[in-house]
Design an enzyme around this catalytic site. Structure first.
Site: not given
Length: 145
Positions: A15, A47-48, A72, A74, A77-78, A80
């Site tokens: 990702w 990454t998870w 990485c 990024l 807006q939440t 998360h």
């Protein structure tokens, strides 16, 4: 710092591959610069997924002397990204303490793609290189202890 004769594993997220491929290139180059060790690279979707693969690596018979986690996340807006970064960081910290294998943090958590690119080899160095340096140093320290 000497990586000769040591085994390293690099777990890298696909990702944000524009960024993570540069982190990986920097990490591999840095590992080779300090002695050309044995290196196993494992790609994961995001990454998870890094912690579960790291767990497998540090619990097998031929475990590495150190692991590099590259990714990485990024910011959006939440919340998360903050939650993801925190959970992955906590999981990796727990694994390294529990199993005694250093896990170098090379997971970027920038606000923007430009910031990520800056930290993967443009303006602010390459955090993959820095993770490799940390992994080499910690593997050497633990070997001496």
């Amino acid at each position: 710092m000497d990586a000769s004769g040591k085994r390293f594993a690099v777990v890298v997220s696909r990702w944000n591959e524009l960024v993570t491929k540069e982190l990986l290139a920097g990490a591999l180059d840095e590992l080779r610069r300090f002695g050309d060790p044995e290196v196993e690279v494992v790609h994961v979707p995001g990454t998870w997924e890094i912690p579960i693969v790291v767990r497998k690596l540090v619990t097998r018979d031929n475990r590495p002397d150190a692991v590099l986690a590259l990714g990485c996340i990024l910011q959006g807006q939440t919340p998360h990204a903050k939650l993801l970064g925190s959970d992955v960081g906590a999981a990796l910290m727990s694994l390294q303490v529990e199993h005694g294998v250093p896990i170098a943090w090379g997971v970027l958590t920038p606000d923007t793609q430009d910031q990520a690119l800056d930290r993967s080899g443009l303006k602010y160095g390459n955090k993959g290189r820095e993770a490799a340096q940390a992994a080499i140093e910690l593997a050497s320290v633990l070997e001496r202890l």
